[in-house]
Design a protein around this motif. Sequence first.
Motif, PDB file in Angstrom:
ATOM      1  N   ILE A  73       0.861  -1.186   0.000  1.00 32.24           N
ATOM      2  CA  ILE A  73       0.000   0.000   0.000  1.00 32.24           C
ATOM      3  C   ILE A  73       0.895   1.234   0.000  1.00 32.24           C
ATOM      4  N   SER A  74       0.669   2.142  -0.934  1.00 34.80           N
ATOM      5  CA  SER A  74       1.489   3.351  -1.046  1.00 34.80           C
ATOM      6  C   SER A  74       0.941   4.450  -0.142  1.00 34.80           C
ATOM      7  N   SER A  75       1.788   4.984   0.716  1.00 34.97           N
ATOM      8  CA  SER A  75       1.360   6.037   1.639  1.00 34.97           C
ATOM      9  C   SER A  75       0.900   7.292   0.919  1.00 34.97           C
ATOM     10  N   ASN A  76       1.493   7.566  -0.249  1.00 34.09           N
ATOM     11  CA  ASN A  76       1.187   8.819  -0.940  1.00 34.09           C
ATOM     12  C   ASN A  76      -0.146   8.779  -1.682  1.00 34.09           C
ATOM     13  N   SER A  97      15.927  -7.176  -3.033  1.00 26.92           N
ATOM     14  CA  SER A  97      15.570  -5.991  -3.826  1.00 26.92           C
ATOM     15  C   SER A  97      14.078  -5.963  -4.136  1.00 26.92           C
ATOM     16  N   PHE A  98      13.554  -4.754  -4.321  1.00 27.94           N
ATOM     17  CA  PHE A  98      12.136  -4.605  -4.650  1.00 27.94           C
ATOM     18  C   PHE A  98      11.896  -3.283  -5.359  1.00 27.94           C
ATOM     19  N   TYR A  99      10.782  -3.225  -6.069  1.00 27.05           N
ATOM     20  CA  TYR A  99      10.283  -1.953  -6.582  1.00 27.05           C
ATOM     21  C   TYR A  99       8.762  -2.043  -6.662  1.00 27.05           C
ATOM     22  N   ASN A 100       8.117  -0.885  -6.601  1.00 24.46           N
ATOM     23  CA  ASN A 100       6.663  -0.824  -6.750  1.00 24.46           C
ATOM     24  C   ASN A 100       6.265   0.544  -7.262  1.00 24.46           C
ATOM     25  N   TYR A 101       5.094   0.614  -7.852  1.00 20.78           N
ATOM     26  CA  TYR A 101       4.572   1.903  -8.303  1.00 20.78           C
ATOM     27  C   TYR A 101       3.053   1.914  -8.179  1.00 20.78           C
ATOM     28  N   ASN A 102       2.518   3.115  -8.097  1.00 17.16           N
ATOM     29  CA  ASN A 102       1.069   3.290  -7.968  1.00 17.16           C
ATOM     30  C   ASN A 102       0.607   4.436  -8.849  1.00 17.16           C
ATOM     31  N   VAL A 103      -0.637   4.363  -9.301  1.00 17.49           N
ATOM     32  CA  VAL A 103      -1.289   5.419 -10.077  1.00 17.49           C
ATOM     33  C   VAL A 103      -2.663   5.644  -9.454  1.00 17.49           C
ATOM     34  N   ASP A 104      -2.996   6.905  -9.172  1.00 19.46           N
ATOM     35  CA  ASP A 104      -4.254   7.233  -8.509  1.00 19.46           C
ATOM     36  C   ASP A 104      -5.001   8.326  -9.268  1.00 19.46           C
ATOM     37  N   VAL A 105      -6.302   8.148  -9.394  1.00 24.38           N
ATOM     38  CA  VAL A 105      -7.169   9.153 -10.003  1.00 24.38           C
ATOM     39  C   VAL A 105      -8.404   9.298  -9.126  1.00 24.38           C
ATOM     40  N   ASN A 106      -8.677  10.539  -8.688  1.00 21.72           N
ATOM     41  CA  ASN A 106      -9.879  10.825  -7.909  1.00 21.72           C
ATOM     42  C   ASN A 106     -10.589  12.005  -8.562  1.00 21.72           C
ATOM     43  N   PHE A 107     -11.880  11.798  -8.851  1.00 17.90           N
ATOM     44  CA  PHE A 107     -12.633  12.783  -9.634  1.00 17.90           C
ATOM     45  C   PHE A 107     -14.005  13.000  -8.996  1.00 17.90           C
ATOM     46  N   GLY A 108     -14.430  14.255  -8.969  1.00 17.68           N
ATOM     47  CA  GLY A 108     -15.765  14.579  -8.480  1.00 17.68           C
ATOM     48  C   GLY A 108     -16.416  15.637  -9.344  1.00 17.68           C
ATOM     49  N   TYR A 109     -17.730  15.531  -9.483  1.00 20.51           N
ATOM     50  CA  TYR A 109     -18.450  16.503 -10.304  1.00 20.51           C
ATOM     51  C   TYR A 109     -19.848  16.719  -9.728  1.00 20.51           C
ATOM     52  N   LYS A 110     -20.217  18.001  -9.574  1.00 24.56           N
ATOM     53  CA  LYS A 110     -21.564  18.344  -9.119  1.00 24.56           C
ATOM     54  C   LYS A 110     -22.491  18.422 -10.321  1.00 24.56           C
ATOM     55  N   LEU A 111     -23.352  17.428 -10.445  1.00 26.11           N
ATOM     56  CA  LEU A 111     -24.295  17.413 -11.557  1.00 26.11           C
ATOM     57  C   LEU A 111     -25.293  18.550 -11.439  1.00 26.11           C
ATOM     58  N   ASN A 112     -25.765  18.786 -10.213  1.00 27.20           N
ATOM     59  CA  ASN A 112     -26.624  19.922  -9.870  1.00 27.20           C
ATOM     60  C   ASN A 112     -26.581  20.077  -8.363  1.00 27.20           C
ATOM     61  N   SER A 141      -4.316   2.042  -8.456  1.00 27.75           N
ATOM     62  CA  SER A 141      -3.636   0.899  -9.066  1.00 27.75           C
ATOM     63  C   SER A 141      -2.267   0.752  -8.421  1.00 27.75           C
ATOM     64  N   PHE A 142      -1.915  -0.488  -8.090  1.00 29.62           N
ATOM     65  CA  PHE A 142      -0.626  -0.727  -7.424  1.00 29.62           C
ATOM     66  C   PHE A 142       0.001  -2.005  -7.980  1.00 29.62           C
ATOM     67  N   PHE A 143       1.308  -1.934  -8.257  1.00 31.34           N
ATOM     68  CA  PHE A 143       2.055  -3.108  -8.704  1.00 31.34           C
ATOM     69  C   PHE A 143       3.369  -3.165  -7.945  1.00 31.34           C
ATOM     70  N   SER A 144       3.740  -4.360  -7.506  1.00 27.23           N
ATOM     71  CA  SER A 144       5.037  -4.520  -6.839  1.00 27.23           C
ATOM     72  C   SER A 144       5.714  -5.797  -7.300  1.00 27.23           C
ATOM     73  N   ASP A 145       7.027  -5.746  -7.317  1.00 27.68           N
ATOM     74  CA  ASP A 145       7.865  -6.888  -7.671  1.00 27.68           C
ATOM     75  C   ASP A 145       8.945  -6.980  -6.595  1.00 27.68           C
ATOM     76  N   ASP A 203       2.793  -8.598  -6.989  1.00 30.15           N
ATOM     77  CA  ASP A 203       1.429  -8.254  -6.599  1.00 30.15           C
ATOM     78  C   ASP A 203       0.853  -7.232  -7.570  1.00 30.15           C
ATOM     79  N   LEU A 204      -0.405  -7.415  -7.923  1.00 32.14           N
ATOM     80  CA  LEU A 204      -1.138  -6.439  -8.722  1.00 32.14           C
ATOM     81  C   LEU A 204      -2.479  -6.200  -8.060  1.00 32.14           C
ATOM     82  N   SER A 205      -2.811  -4.927  -7.825  1.00 32.67           N
ATOM     83  CA  SER A 205      -4.084  -4.574  -7.206  1.00 32.67           C
ATOM     84  C   SER A 205      -4.705  -3.406  -7.957  1.00 32.67           C
ATOM     85  N   LEU A 206      -5.960  -3.581  -8.378  1.00 37.13           N
ATOM     86  CA  LEU A 206      -6.716  -2.530  -9.055  1.00 37.13           C
ATOM     87  C   LEU A 206      -7.997  -2.282  -8.265  1.00 37.13           C
ATOM     88  N   LYS A 207      -8.177  -1.055  -7.818  1.00 34.97           N
ATOM     89  CA  LYS A 207      -9.362  -0.713  -7.037  1.00 34.97           C
ATOM     90  C   LYS A 207     -10.081   0.462  -7.714  1.00 34.97           C
TER      91      LYS A 207
END
Length: 609
Positions: free
Chosen positions: A117-120, A212-227, A238-242, A259-263
């Motif tokens: 789990i990426s803290s950032n 040795s290890f490496y991992n990376y994450n990509v995050d997208v959070n979006f909100g929109y007021k329809l009315n 999204s998170f991947f680690s090796d 590990d691969l995790s997509l939420k």
Amino acid sequence: MVKKYVTFLCFLISVNLVAQKDSVVVKLDEIFLPISKVKDFSKGYFKTKISDSLIGRNINSLTDVLKFNSFIYFKENGLGMVSSPSFRGTNASQTAVIWNGININSQLNGQTDFNTISSNSFDNITVRSGGGSVLFGSGAIGGTVHLNNTIEFLKQQNHQILLNYGSFNTSHFSYNFKKANAKSYLKLGVGYNNSYNDFEYLNSNLFNENGSFYNYNVDVNFGYKLNSNNELKIFSNSFFSDRNLSRTLNAPSNDSYKDLSLKNLVEWVHYFSPKESLNTRFAYIFDEYKFFDDYTNEAIFSIGSAKRKILKLDYNNSISRKIQLNGILGFETTKAEGTSFSTNKRDVFSAIFSYNHLLSKKLSYGLQFRKEFLKEYNSPLLYSLGIEQKINKHYIISFNTSKNFRIPTFNDLYWQPGGNLDLKPEKSYQFEIGNSLTFKNLSVSLNGFYIKSSDLIQWVPNQTGNWSPLNVNSAKNIGLELALNFKKSFDDHNFSLQSNYSYTNAKDLKTNKRLISVPINRANFLFDYSFKEFKIYYQHLFNGNVAYLVNTIPSFSVANLGVNYQLPFLKNKPIIGFKINNIYNKYYQNTLSRPMPGVNYQITTNFNF
């Protein structure tokens, strides 16, 4: 029976929907924040919010963030390796991790590896002590860790870049972009961690081979007021680690793990009024692991995956200043497949009802019920009751009791050979008394807890010689948790002290022996001092000795020292930092025969613009 529960909750929701049918469109001039289960429906429970600054100091590892700033003990198979929690003496599958309201514990083994789990990735992290299965589902027995992203429709735009480099050729990069106004919100984030992780084992001639290890994450959070009455929110992580899996003191290793995790989560929030809302949630979560006996031959591996689809209807109504109602109908379907078990599927329907009542200015209580329905086993009716009494402006006394559970995982049921289809859910009964003192510069909390668990699932050898899970254990956990926070400022000088101490006596009721991997005594504290652009901090962690099968892991203390300086003469005032981990170069291990690093260093640069 199922029909009765469904009819009851649907009635609760429909009554309020009809009541709003003829009302005019409501303009939400004030900012309305949907009811938080952690905040509003946690009467009598102790909660710890982890600040942004604490996360930034341990950005490489969520494990480090929590082990230095909460009551949770972590069993680590070495730096960056598998990291599993023990909360109030419970095991790793009895601590639930909640991502934006969704329980994300593995459906395969019931656990969360905190080094995946990426803290950032998160705007705020909260730790809630005590049983929470009514609100948060299976595994919420010792406590819950909440990883949240906040969407606010306030005008803002900023960029954040965090760079980190340290010993063992360890590096971190993360970038976050946020832009919002009164109508929309967007936050994008990426992160990358990498390390040779080849530190020397103190008191030996070995080093951390194959670590040795490496991992990376990509995050997208979006909100929109329809009315004015409708909001759309989208959360994606999204998170991947090796990782190569480190050697022990006794044997080398060629193992590796991917590990691969997509939420993904979509929310539609409809406000009937500033006090009443219906939140419709749909989540899709995919988890996959690959295990390699020899990392040099990636053609041979074992694999397991789980695909989850979750639908929730979450109705909230603050009927008055004194009464809050919450009803949730949920449906979840999970499909799991892997090398060691055939393709299997599980469907779960859940119904939750929560009620908060402010009896007077000083006395309030909260009551919750949960029932799940599925074919594989009979799920118990769960309950939770919390009471808070304000004695005076400084002192609050609280009480909570709850019944919690953990369902058998796919590994427990279907692993071949050894899976057991006759397993029952683990059950737990809890009681807790809390005391909270708050003054201008000082706050102190003391909580005593009692947990009695039965039908605990344990893997034991069967008649064929294979390991198989059985409901064999019962356990009793008794303990105390003490938290202290002190702050003092004068002129440009700021001091703060945060400290946590826990005493946990966890025993197997059958053998009357200590449960493994549970320290009786554990403490941490953080001292902060700042003067204008300069800040220095000191972290200290103590773990008492830990029973581990026929051996004992010795007690240890480890400390970190850090310095940050904000450059006032540059346009965006970036922050540079230097940190020394394990400043006393202490030998220690959280898991037997898996030492942690001695003294090591890191440099951090933080840009905000």
